[in-house]
Design an enzyme around this catalytic site. Structure first.
Site, PDB file in Angstrom:
ATOM      1  N   HIS A   1       0.850  -1.200   0.000  1.00 10.36           N
ATOM      2  CA  HIS A   1       0.000   0.000   0.000  1.00 10.36           C
ATOM      3  C   HIS A   1       0.876   1.237   0.000  1.00 10.36           C
ATOM      4  O   HIS A   1       0.438   2.332  -0.353  1.00 10.36           O
ATOM      5  CB  HIS A   1      -0.953   0.004   1.201  1.00 10.36           C
ATOM      6  CG  HIS A   1      -0.257   0.001   2.520  1.00 10.36           C
ATOM      7  ND1 HIS A   1       0.515  -1.042   2.947  1.00 10.36           N
ATOM      8  CD2 HIS A   1      -0.187   0.924   3.501  1.00 10.36           C
ATOM      9  CE1 HIS A   1       1.027  -0.762   4.133  1.00 10.36           C
ATOM     10  NE2 HIS A   1       0.609   0.430   4.490  1.00 10.36           N
ATOM     11  N   ARG A   2       2.110   1.095   0.463  1.00 11.31           N
ATOM     12  CA  ARG A   2       3.138   2.131   0.329  1.00 11.31           C
ATOM     13  C   ARG A   2       4.319   1.455  -0.348  1.00 11.31           C
ATOM     14  O   ARG A   2       4.608   0.286  -0.068  1.00 11.31           O
ATOM     15  CB  ARG A   2       3.616   2.612   1.696  1.00 11.31           C
ATOM     16  CG  ARG A   2       2.559   3.270   2.537  1.00 11.31           C
ATOM     17  CD  ARG A   2       2.611   4.783   2.348  1.00 11.31           C
ATOM     18  NE  ARG A   2       1.741   5.450   3.305  1.00 11.31           N
ATOM     19  CZ  ARG A   2       0.425   5.582   3.184  1.00 11.31           C
ATOM     20  NH1 ARG A   2      -0.190   5.072   2.133  1.00 11.31           N
ATOM     21  NH2 ARG A   2      -0.288   6.219   4.089  1.00 11.31           N
TER      22      ARG A   2
ATOM     23  N   LYS B   1       9.491  -2.883   2.555  1.00  9.52           N
ATOM     24  CA  LYS B   1      10.764  -2.793   3.281  1.00  9.52           C
ATOM     25  C   LYS B   1      10.879  -3.907   4.309  1.00  9.52           C
ATOM     26  O   LYS B   1       9.906  -4.296   4.946  1.00  9.52           O
ATOM     27  CB  LYS B   1      10.794  -1.433   3.991  1.00  9.52           C
ATOM     28  CG  LYS B   1      12.109  -1.036   4.545  1.00  9.52           C
ATOM     29  CD  LYS B   1      13.018  -0.396   3.516  1.00  9.52           C
ATOM     30  CE  LYS B   1      14.396  -0.150   4.071  1.00  9.52           C
ATOM     31  NZ  LYS B   1      15.196  -1.386   4.168  1.00  9.52           N
TER      32      LYS B   1
ATOM     33  N   LYS C   1       4.922  -2.686  11.802  1.00  9.21           N
ATOM     34  CA  LYS C   1       6.007  -1.892  12.383  1.00  9.21           C
ATOM     35  C   LYS C   1       6.118  -0.531  11.687  1.00  9.21           C
ATOM     36  O   LYS C   1       6.165   0.510  12.328  1.00  9.21           O
ATOM     37  CB  LYS C   1       7.302  -2.688  12.189  1.00  9.21           C
ATOM     38  CG  LYS C   1       8.454  -2.268  13.035  1.00  9.21           C
ATOM     39  CD  LYS C   1       9.727  -3.060  12.694  1.00  9.21           C
ATOM     40  CE  LYS C   1       9.660  -4.521  13.041  1.00  9.21           C
ATOM     41  NZ  LYS C   1      10.995  -5.171  12.989  1.00  9.21           N
TER      42      LYS C   1
ATOM     43  N   ASP D   1       5.124   5.412  11.607  1.00  5.33           N
ATOM     44  CA  ASP D   1       4.947   6.354  10.498  1.00  5.33           C
ATOM     45  C   ASP D   1       6.117   6.368   9.526  1.00  5.33           C
ATOM     46  O   ASP D   1       6.593   7.440   9.134  1.00  5.33           O
ATOM     47  CB  ASP D   1       4.744   7.775  11.052  1.00  5.33           C
ATOM     48  CG  ASP D   1       3.281   8.053  11.297  1.00  5.33           C
ATOM     49  OD1 ASP D   1       2.438   7.451  10.597  1.00  5.33           O
ATOM     50  OD2 ASP D   1       2.968   8.851  12.197  1.00  5.33           O
TER      51      ASP D   1
ATOM     52  N   LYS E   1       9.981  -9.137   3.768  1.00  4.89           N
ATOM     53  CA  LYS E   1      11.077  -9.792   4.491  1.00  4.89           C
ATOM     54  C   LYS E   1      11.661 -10.866   3.602  1.00  4.89           C
ATOM     55  O   LYS E   1      10.955 -11.424   2.754  1.00  4.89           O
ATOM     56  CB  LYS E   1      10.536 -10.457   5.774  1.00  4.89           C
ATOM     57  CG  LYS E   1      11.597 -10.738   6.798  1.00  4.89           C
ATOM     58  CD  LYS E   1      11.944  -9.492   7.581  1.00  4.89           C
ATOM     59  CE  LYS E   1      12.855  -9.746   8.748  1.00  4.89           C
ATOM     60  NZ  LYS E   1      12.797  -8.634   9.702  1.00  4.89           N
TER      61      LYS E   1
ATOM     62  N   SER F   1      16.745   3.110   8.556  1.00  2.00           N
ATOM     63  CA  SER F   1      16.802   2.697   7.149  1.00  2.00           C
ATOM     64  C   SER F   1      16.078   3.731   6.279  1.00  2.00           C
ATOM     65  O   SER F   1      16.508   4.047   5.170  1.00  2.00           O
ATOM     66  CB  SER F   1      16.119   1.343   6.948  1.00  2.00           C
ATOM     67  OG  SER F   1      17.002   0.299   7.249  1.00  2.00           O
TER      68      SER F   1
HETATM   69  N1  GLU Z   1      15.654  -6.254   9.849  1.00  2.00           N
HETATM   70  C1  GLU Z   1      15.218  -5.103  10.528  1.00  2.00           C
HETATM   71  C2  GLU Z   1      13.803  -5.308  11.055  1.00  2.00           C
HETATM   72  O1  GLU Z   1      13.343  -6.395  11.182  1.00  2.00           O
HETATM   73  C3  GLU Z   1      15.374  -3.852   9.700  1.00  2.00           C
HETATM   74  C4  GLU Z   1      14.505  -3.739   8.496  1.00  2.00           C
HETATM   75  C5  GLU Z   1      14.846  -2.546   7.603  1.00  2.00           C
HETATM   76  O2  GLU Z   1      15.651  -1.726   7.993  1.00  2.00           O
HETATM   77  O3  GLU Z   1      14.280  -2.498   6.515  1.00  2.00           O
HETATM   78  O4  GLU Z   1      13.149  -4.398  11.434  1.00  2.00           O
END
Ligand code: GLU
Length: 473
Positions: free
Chosen positions: A68-69, A73, A97, A102, A109, A366
Site C-alpha cells: 500500500h506504500r 521494506k 512496524k 509512520d 522480508k 533505514s
Molecule cells: N531487519 C530489521 C527489522 O526487522 C530492519 C529492516 C529494515 O531496515 O528495513 O526491522
C-alpha cells in the site's frame, strides 16, 4: 494417525492471532481483516553456487506482505531454520512496524536457508551476489519497489554486495544505491544505522520511564537508572541495547543469555568485555568475573526488573511465562513472546513493550538512509556550517549585552552544528517518543485496549485500513 499432542502454533499463527484480536476490538469487517492479513506475494528461489569446486544448491524467499506504500521494506536473514512461513510472518510484522512509527513503506522480508558460519567470506560473497541477482531480476530488489536491509545473520557487508550487484545490473538507475539499506557508511550507508535497532530500544525504554503513571501501574519504581536487566542475545540489537543502557543510563545488566549458556553478575556485567570475550571464544563460557550457567533459557525466569529478549522467536511460551519475574518485558527481538504467553503475562500484570514498536529503530534509520540515498547528499552537509556561524553570532550578542563571557561548555553546545549522527539520533528519538505517546493514548482512551501490543496493532491497522479505503484494495 491421530495423537492427543497439542499442535504447536507457528510464528505466523501467533502473529495472526494477535492481529485478529485487534481486528475484533476495532470491529473491522471480515473482508478488510482478511485483506490486511494476507501476504501479497512470495518469491521462492533456488540456485546453485560453486562451493569448493562443486555446485551447491541454496533456497531463499522474499515475501511482500503489503505494498500500500512503496517500496516494501524489511530485512533479509541468513539462518539454517529459515522457512517460507517465518518469512511471511516477519513480512507482516514489517507492515505493522512501519505503520506504527509512520515510516511510509509496505512490509517485506527475505530469508536464505544457510548457516553463514560454515562459509568463507568469498563464498558468502558469491552466494549473496547470486541471491541478489535472482531478487533483482524478478523485481524484488529495487529502490522504488523493494528495499532489503540487514537482519539475523546479515550485516553491512552483505548489503554492500547486494547494492553493487544491483548497480551492475541496472547502471542507468541513478538511485541504485537506495536499493538496500544498512550499507557500509563508505558505500551509501548512513551514520548510526548499525546501532539503530539497539538505540531505538534504549529510546523506547527512556520514553516508557517518562510516563510515571504507566511505570507505577507496572509496579516499577521511577527512573530507568539502577534497574536490573536480563538480556537474551548479544547480537547486533542486544549488544547495542545492553551497551547503551549500562554505559549511558546506569542500568545493571545482571545476566546475559547466549547460545552456549548464561552469565550472571548481580553487580552488573561489563557488556563491552563480554562482547570481546564472545568474539574471541565464540561464546560466553569462561568469561571471568561472572557465574556461568549452562542452561541459559532457565535464566529468563531469574529475578530482575526488566527482561529484554533480543534473540529468537517464541522464547517465552506457555511453559515458562508463569515463571517470568520481570515486571517489564522489552521485545527487542521479533516475536519472542507467543500468543499464549502474552495472555499469561498480561494476566499477571507484566507490562510488555511490543516488538512491532520496540525494535523499529532499524527500519526508522533505514528510512533516513534511503532518503539520504535519493537526495544524494549527506545529512547536515549543507546547513552545518551555517548553524555554527549563527551560533557564534548568538554567543557574541549575549556577551555584548551582558558584558560577561559565556562559559566554554555552553559556547561549545551552542556553536556546534549538527552532523549526520546527531540528526539521525534526533530523528530516531523523536519517532520513538511520538509512537509511544500514541500507544499510551490509545490504551488510555479505548477501554477495550489493555496492553501496549494491542494499542500498537490498533494504531497500525487503523492507518493501513485507512490507506486501503482511500486508494482501494
Ligand atoms: N531487519 C530489521 C527489522 O526487522 C530492519 C529492516 C529494515 O531496515 O528495513 O526491522
Amino acid at each position: 494417525m491421530t495423537t492427543n499432542e497439542p499442535v504447536a502454533l507457528s510464528f505466523r499463527d501467533n502473529v495472526d492471532l494477535m492481529v485478529d484480536h485487534a481486528i475484533r476490538i476495532m470491529g473491522l469487517e471480515e473482508g478488510m481483516g482478511n485483506a490486511l492479513k494476507a501476504c501479497n506475494t512470495v518469491l521462492q528461489v533456488s540456485f546453485p553456487v560453486e562451493i569448493d569446486g562443486k555446485p551447491e544448491m541454496f533456497t531463499g524467499w522474499r515475501a511482500v506482505h503489503s505494498d500500500h506504500r512503496l517500496p516494501s521494506k524489511g530485512g533479509i536473514r541468513y539462518a539454517p531454520e529459515v522457512n517460507q512461513e517465518e518469512v511471511e510472518a516477519l513480512a507482516a510484522l514489517m507492515t505493522y512496524k512501519c505503520a506504527i512509527v509512520d515510516v511510509p513503506y509496505g512490509g517485506s522480508k527475505g530469508g536464505l536457508c544457510i548457516d553463514p558460519r560454515k562459509y568463507t567470506r568469498s563464498q558468502l560473497e558469491s552466494i549473496t551476489r547470486r541471491f541478489a541477482r535472482e531478487l533483482a531480476n524478478k523485481g524484488f530488489l529495487s529502490p522504488a519497489k523493494n528495499v532489503p536491509a540487514p537482519d539475523m545473520g546479515t550485516g553491512q557487508r552483505e548489503m554492500g554486495w547486494m547494492a553493487d550487484t544491483y548497480r551492475q545490473l541496472f547502471p542507468d538507475d541513478i538511485n541504485y544505491i537506495g536499493c538496500v539499506t544498512g550499507k557500509p557508511v563508505g558505500y551509501g550507508g548512513v551514520r548510526g544505522r548499525n546501532e539503530a535497532t539497539g538505540r531505538g530500544v534504549q529510546y523506547a525504554m527512556r520514553e516508557y520511564f517518562r510516563h510515571f503513571d504507566v511505570v507505577k501501574e507496572a509496579g516499577l519504581t521511577p527512573g530507568l537508572g539502577g534497574k536490573r536487566i536480563i538480556i537474551q542475545g548479544l547480537g547486533n540489537v542486544g549488544y547495542h541495547a545492553a551497551l547503551f543502557l549500562s554505559t549511558e543510563d546506569n542500568c545493571l545488566i545482571t545476566a546475559v543469555i547466549e547460545r552456549d549458556g548464561a552469565l550472571i553478575n548481580p553487580d552488573g556485567l561489563n557488556i563491552h568485555d563480554v562482547h570481546e570475550h564472545m568474539i574471541e571464544h565464540g561464546g560466553v563460557k569462561g568469561f571471568p568475573g561472572a557465574k556461568y550457567v549452562e542452561d541459559g533459557a532457565s535464566v529468563l525466569e531469574h529475578d530482575c526488573d526488566i527482561l529484554i529478549p533480543a534473540a529468537l522467536e517464541g522464547v517465552i511460551h506457555g511453559d515458562n511465562a508463569e515463571g517470568i519475574k520481570a515486571k517489564l518485558v522489552v521485545e527487542a527481538a521479533n516475536g519472542p513472546i507467543t500468543y499464549e504467553a502474552d495472555a499469561i503475562l498480561q494476566k499477571r500484570g507484566v507490562e510488555i513493550i511490543p516488538d512491532a514498536y520496540c525494535n523499529a529503530g532499524g527500519v526508522i534509520v533505514s528510512y533516513f538512509e534511503w532518503i539520504r540515498n535519493l537526495a544524494h547528499v549527506r545529512f547536515g552537509r549543507i546547513e552545518k556550517r551555517f548553524h555554527e556561524t549563527r551560533g557564534a553570532h548568538i554567543i557574541s550578542a549575549i556577551e555584548l549585552a551582558t558584558n560577561t563571557p559565556v562559559p566554554d561548555w555552553v559556547r561549545k553546545e551552542i556553536v556546534r552544528g549538527a552532523d549526520e549522527f546527531d540528526l539521525v539520533r534526533s530523528g530516531l528519538d523523536d519517532t520513538m517518543r511520538l509512537a509511544f505517546q500514541e500507544m499510551v493514548e490509545v490504551r488510555r482512551t479505548n477501554h477495550q485496549v489493555r496492553d501496549l501490543r494491542m494499542a500498537a496493532y490498533v494504531i497500525a491497522i487503523e492507518k493501513i485500513s485507512r490507506s486501503y479505503l482511500d486508494i482501494g484494495y
